[in-house]
Design an enzyme around this catalytic site. Sequence first.
Site, short mmCIF file in Angstrom:
data_model
loop_
_atom_site.label_atom_id
_atom_site.label_comp_id
_atom_site.label_asym_id
_atom_site.label_seq_id
_atom_site.Cartn_x
_atom_site.Cartn_y
_atom_site.Cartn_z
N GLU A 18 1.48 24.21 6.37
CA GLU A 18 0.49 25.29 6.24
C GLU A 18 -0.09 25.68 7.60
OE1 GLU A 18 -2.21 25.37 2.95
OE2 GLU A 18 -0.90 24.14 1.70
N GLY A 58 -4.48 -5.16 9.15
CA GLY A 58 -3.53 -6.03 9.85
C GLY A 58 -2.14 -5.96 9.23
N ARG A 108 -11.68 -10.38 3.93
CA ARG A 108 -10.76 -11.08 4.83
C ARG A 108 -11.54 -11.99 5.77
NH1 ARG A 108 -6.02 -13.49 5.79
NH2 ARG A 108 -5.11 -12.97 7.84
#
Length: 383
Positions: A363, A339, A268
């Site tokens: 649990e 994002g 990115r």
Amino acid sequence: MVATASEVSQMKTMIRNFVENEVEPYAQQIEEEDKIPQHLVEKAKELGLFGLSIPEEYGGIGLDTCGKAVVLEQLGRTHNGYVSLISAHTGIGSTGLVRLGSDHLKQKYLPDMASGNLIGAFALSEPGAGSDATNLSTRAEKAGDKWILNGMKHFITNGPIADVITVFAVTDKEKGAKGGITAFLVEKDFPGFSVGAEDKKMGLRGSYTSQIIFEDCVVPEENVIGEVGMGYVSALTILGEGRVGLAARAVGSSEKLIEMSAEYALERVQFGKPIADNQGIQWMLADMATETEAAKQLTMNAARLIDEGKKAIKEASMAKMYASEVFNKVADKAVQIHGGMGYIAEYPVERFYRDARITKIYEGTNEIQRIIVAKHILNEAKK
């Protein structure tokens, strides 16, 4: 016979390849259809995944707790709903029978459970008995050579598809948890057994939970697991091991999220450079990795203690509590790193984010885990 380190390593690689090449391509389909493709169930049977913790003499793989944790960590890297089907069966769904069942019960049920032909479940929780697991309403009364069960359980993982269920019921109200709760192995075809409403959940698509109902349900005397009246002690034993498995799955999911986040950060580009160059992103990744490694060490330590024959109740609770909280924090940071893409349903991190939330609840809630850990610390201080 316990698998060697080499055999566990080979199985780890095999499961990793299976998860990445065969399960993950269907993860989005599972999410959309809320159904696990049958061929993936059959493949799990072929790999022996339903018999992870069932001894070899009954057709299972017979992994010890450490070996099982290694495998579940790898399974945690993919769709959590798929993993829940398997882990609920190999964990709390069969541990009681393996650890505490009579030879007759083991011979009768374990081979088909190891092959996946019989699916197991664990039924303790009730509307009035969640964190307060001693407050059971389900009753069992002796009638000749049979027990008659009446009551209802809820939030039972694998409930709609289970063939055999480890069920806890009150057999002596006066004694309560101290000798008045008994564990039974109940078949779905026993008279008086039925499946109630299925739950619609935030996450874990493809993993089914439901109510199960007992209306004068007839259970043979031979289907008592362990000793009559010792069911609460049995439940603690079963849940302790189950918590280690849940922690291992959380570690695997966290590791997968870290990998996806690092890859995305490198790809990115913003302001002319990969976001991985930003210190804010780097520090998030560092925290994610450090806390995940700490969770892994807690998990494997608890597993090792169990394999050494120690109760490790405190250590199992610590592992479950910490690993589940790390999973949630890692999932949150993964969404932040991705994002807007992290908020899109078609992207895996959004699924992991939703699936992570239940790990702090089932649990044994993390609040209960803290109580367990604190009690052990205080008891140790009194000695």
